[in-house]
Design a protein around this motif. Structure first.
Motif, PDB file in Angstrom:
ATOM      1  N   THR A   1       0.836  -1.204   0.000  1.00 49.92           N
ATOM      2  CA  THR A   1       0.000   0.000   0.000  1.00 49.92           C
ATOM      3  C   THR A   1       0.870   1.253   0.000  1.00 49.92           C
ATOM      4  OG1 THR A   1      -1.727  -1.206   1.179  1.00 49.92           O
ATOM      5  CG2 THR A   1      -1.834   1.204   1.248  1.00 49.92           C
ATOM      6  N   ILE A   2       1.885   1.257   0.832  1.00 51.58           N
ATOM      7  CA  ILE A   2       2.807   2.396   0.882  1.00 51.58           C
ATOM      8  C   ILE A   2       3.570   2.522  -0.431  1.00 51.58           C
ATOM      9  CG2 ILE A   2       4.883   3.290   2.028  1.00 51.58           C
ATOM     10  CD1 ILE A   2       3.704   2.046   4.637  1.00 51.58           C
ATOM     11  N   ALA A   3       4.050   1.391  -0.954  1.00 49.98           N
ATOM     12  CA  ALA A   3       4.783   1.419  -2.230  1.00 49.98           C
ATOM     13  C   ALA A   3       3.908   1.974  -3.347  1.00 49.98           C
ATOM     14  CB  ALA A   3       5.273   0.014  -2.585  1.00 49.98           C
ATOM     15  N   THR A   4       2.647   1.580  -3.370  1.00 52.53           N
ATOM     16  CA  THR A   4       1.722   2.081  -4.390  1.00 52.53           C
ATOM     17  C   THR A   4       1.570   3.597  -4.290  1.00 52.53           C
ATOM     18  OG1 THR A   4       0.494  -0.002  -4.338  1.00 52.53           O
ATOM     19  CG2 THR A   4      -0.618   1.893  -5.325  1.00 52.53           C
ATOM     20  N   ALA A   5       1.352   4.089  -3.090  1.00 49.52           N
ATOM     21  CA  ALA A   5       1.172   5.531  -2.892  1.00 49.52           C
ATOM     22  C   ALA A   5       2.432   6.310  -3.251  1.00 49.52           C
ATOM     23  CB  ALA A   5       0.776   5.814  -1.445  1.00 49.52           C
ATOM     24  N   VAL A   6       3.583   5.808  -2.841  1.00 51.29           N
ATOM     25  CA  VAL A   6       4.855   6.509  -3.118  1.00 51.29           C
ATOM     26  C   VAL A   6       5.150   6.526  -4.613  1.00 51.29           C
ATOM     27  CG1 VAL A   6       7.361   6.385  -2.787  1.00 51.29           C
ATOM     28  CG2 VAL A   6       5.830   6.124  -0.828  1.00 51.29           C
ATOM     29  N   VAL A   7       5.044   5.375  -5.269  1.00 50.80           N
ATOM     30  CA  VAL A   7       5.336   5.305  -6.706  1.00 50.80           C
ATOM     31  C   VAL A   7       4.346   6.158  -7.494  1.00 50.80           C
ATOM     32  CG1 VAL A   7       5.365   3.747  -8.704  1.00 50.80           C
ATOM     33  CG2 VAL A   7       6.553   3.107  -6.601  1.00 50.80           C
ATOM     34  N   ALA A   8       3.063   6.079  -7.147  1.00 47.54           N
ATOM     35  CA  ALA A   8       2.061   6.894  -7.843  1.00 47.54           C
ATOM     36  C   ALA A   8       2.345   8.387  -7.664  1.00 47.54           C
ATOM     37  CB  ALA A   8       0.659   6.544  -7.350  1.00 47.54           C
TER      38      ALA A   8
ATOM     39  N   VAL B   1       2.051   0.991 -11.624  1.00 54.96           N
ATOM     40  CA  VAL B   1       1.081   1.455 -10.627  1.00 54.96           C
ATOM     41  C   VAL B   1      -0.057   0.450 -10.494  1.00 54.96           C
ATOM     42  CG1 VAL B   1      -0.641   3.245 -10.110  1.00 54.96           C
ATOM     43  CG2 VAL B   1       1.665   3.895 -10.820  1.00 54.96           C
ATOM     44  N   GLY B   2      -0.546  -0.084 -11.611  1.00 55.77           N
ATOM     45  CA  GLY B   2      -1.606  -1.087 -11.569  1.00 55.77           C
ATOM     46  C   GLY B   2      -1.173  -2.357 -10.854  1.00 55.77           C
ATOM     47  N   TYR B   3       0.052  -2.807 -11.129  1.00 53.93           N
ATOM     48  CA  TYR B   3       0.584  -3.996 -10.459  1.00 53.93           C
ATOM     49  C   TYR B   3       0.686  -3.769  -8.953  1.00 53.93           C
ATOM     50  CZ  TYR B   3       3.914  -7.401  -8.711  1.00 53.93           C
ATOM     51  OH  TYR B   3       4.526  -8.364  -7.963  1.00 53.93           O
ATOM     52  N   LEU B   4       1.257  -2.629  -8.568  1.00 57.81           N
ATOM     53  CA  LEU B   4       1.382  -2.325  -7.141  1.00 57.81           C
ATOM     54  C   LEU B   4       0.015  -2.216  -6.478  1.00 57.81           C
ATOM     55  CD1 LEU B   4       4.294   0.276  -7.285  1.00 57.81           C
ATOM     56  CD2 LEU B   4       4.412  -2.080  -6.436  1.00 57.81           C
ATOM     57  N   LEU B   5      -0.936  -1.614  -7.164  1.00 62.83           N
ATOM     58  CA  LEU B   5      -2.280  -1.491  -6.621  1.00 62.83           C
ATOM     59  C   LEU B   5      -2.909  -2.868  -6.426  1.00 62.83           C
ATOM     60  CD1 LEU B   5      -4.706   0.153  -5.691  1.00 62.83           C
ATOM     61  CD2 LEU B   5      -5.395   0.328  -8.096  1.00 62.83           C
TER      62      LEU B   5
ATOM     63  N   SER C   1      -8.898  -7.182   0.049  1.00 59.87           N
ATOM     64  CA  SER C   1     -10.048  -6.723  -0.726  1.00 59.87           C
ATOM     65  C   SER C   1     -10.770  -7.902  -1.374  1.00 59.87           C
ATOM     66  CB  SER C   1      -9.589  -5.747  -1.813  1.00 59.87           C
ATOM     67  OG  SER C   1     -10.668  -5.395  -2.643  1.00 59.87           O
ATOM     68  N   ARG C   2     -12.087  -7.889  -1.269  1.00 56.37           N
ATOM     69  CA  ARG C   2     -12.897  -8.928  -1.888  1.00 56.37           C
ATOM     70  C   ARG C   2     -13.566  -8.413  -3.167  1.00 56.37           C
ATOM     71  NH1 ARG C   2     -12.377 -12.559   1.871  1.00 56.37           N
ATOM     72  NH2 ARG C   2     -12.852 -12.270   4.062  1.00 56.37           N
ATOM     73  N   ALA C   3     -13.262  -7.210  -3.541  1.00 56.86           N
ATOM     74  CA  ALA C   3     -13.850  -6.613  -4.738  1.00 56.86           C
ATOM     75  C   ALA C   3     -13.268  -7.277  -5.987  1.00 56.86           C
ATOM     76  CB  ALA C   3     -13.558  -5.118  -4.765  1.00 56.86           C
ATOM     77  N   ASN C   4     -13.875  -7.014  -7.106  1.00 54.17           N
ATOM     78  CA  ASN C   4     -13.334  -7.471  -8.386  1.00 54.17           C
ATOM     79  C   ASN C   4     -12.033  -6.713  -8.615  1.00 54.17           C
ATOM     80  OD1 ASN C   4     -12.657  -7.877 -11.081  1.00 54.17           O
ATOM     81  ND2 ASN C   4     -14.795  -7.946 -11.736  1.00 54.17           N
ATOM     82  N   VAL C   5     -10.921  -7.370  -8.352  1.00 57.28           N
ATOM     83  CA  VAL C   5      -9.615  -6.695  -8.352  1.00 57.28           C
ATOM     84  C   VAL C   5      -9.264  -6.157  -9.728  1.00 57.28           C
ATOM     85  CG1 VAL C   5      -7.145  -7.008  -7.930  1.00 57.28           C
ATOM     86  CG2 VAL C   5      -8.805  -8.007  -6.368  1.00 57.28           C
ATOM     87  N   ALA C   6      -9.528  -6.920 -10.787  1.00 62.83           N
ATOM     88  CA  ALA C   6      -9.193  -6.461 -12.135  1.00 62.83           C
ATOM     89  C   ALA C   6      -9.966  -5.186 -12.480  1.00 62.83           C
ATOM     90  CB  ALA C   6      -9.470  -7.552 -13.157  1.00 62.83           C
TER      91      ALA C   6
ATOM     92  N   ALA D   1      -8.419  -1.448 -13.020  1.00 60.08           N
ATOM     93  CA  ALA D   1      -8.647  -0.755 -14.290  1.00 60.08           C
ATOM     94  C   ALA D   1      -9.270   0.622 -14.060  1.00 60.08           C
ATOM     95  CB  ALA D   1      -9.531  -1.595 -15.200  1.00 60.08           C
ATOM     96  N   ILE D   2     -10.271   0.684 -13.210  1.00 63.64           N
ATOM     97  CA  ILE D   2     -10.933   1.965 -12.915  1.00 63.64           C
ATOM     98  C   ILE D   2      -9.977   2.908 -12.198  1.00 63.64           C
ATOM     99  CG2 ILE D   2     -12.767   3.030 -11.535  1.00 63.64           C
ATOM    100  CD1 ILE D   2     -14.434   0.467 -12.219  1.00 63.64           C
ATOM    101  N   ALA D   3      -9.204   2.383 -11.254  1.00 65.42           N
ATOM    102  CA  ALA D   3      -8.258   3.222 -10.504  1.00 65.42           C
ATOM    103  C   ALA D   3      -7.163   3.764 -11.404  1.00 65.42           C
ATOM    104  CB  ALA D   3      -7.660   2.434  -9.349  1.00 65.42           C
ATOM    105  N   VAL D   4      -6.623   2.937 -12.299  1.00 62.77           N
ATOM    106  CA  VAL D   4      -5.569   3.412 -13.200  1.00 62.77           C
ATOM    107  C   VAL D   4      -6.135   4.433 -14.185  1.00 62.77           C
ATOM    108  CG1 VAL D   4      -3.964   2.711 -15.033  1.00 62.77           C
ATOM    109  CG2 VAL D   4      -4.069   1.406 -12.905  1.00 62.77           C
TER     110      VAL D   4
END
Length: 100
Positions: free
Chosen positions: A7-14, A53-57, A66-71, A75-78
């Motif tokens: 989570t931290i890596a995702t935020a920092v890289v983004a 960023v998508g991979y890290l997310l 997370s139990r959401a549809n990860v893909a 996709a929506i987040a990116v």
């Protein structure tokens, strides 16, 4: 207790990529006018950055359980991240307009 590493890596890289995307100095460095195909080169950088960023997310979502549809979530987040970069570039006086 769950780890926060992904989570931290995702935020920092983004954040780093966002700052680089709106930086005029980075634009000049990565878009040398001597290269007639510099726009293609920049688009390749973008694809690589969004992929990372998508991979890290994806890893961060798994880390959070997370139990959401990860893909779909990734996709929506990116896409939202890309739109935020476009808006940031526009507000910062980008060399390339929103149409690029």
């Amino acid at each position: 207790m769950r780890s926060w590493g992904w989570t931290i890596a995702t935020a920092v890289v983004a954040a780093i990529f966002f700052a680089a995307a709106i930086s005029h100095a980075v634009y000049e460095l990565t878009s040398p006018v001597a290269l007639s195909w510099h726009v293609l080169l920049r688009k390749c950088y973008s694809v690589a950055a969004f992929s990372l960023v998508g991979y890290l997310l994806r890893r961060a979502l798994a880390e959070r359980g997370s139990r959401a549809n990860v893909a779909a979530t990734c996709a929506i987040a990116v896409a939202a991240y890309s739109a935020a970069i476009e808006l940031g570039q526009y507000l910062h006086g980008s060399h390339e307009g929103l149409g690029w």
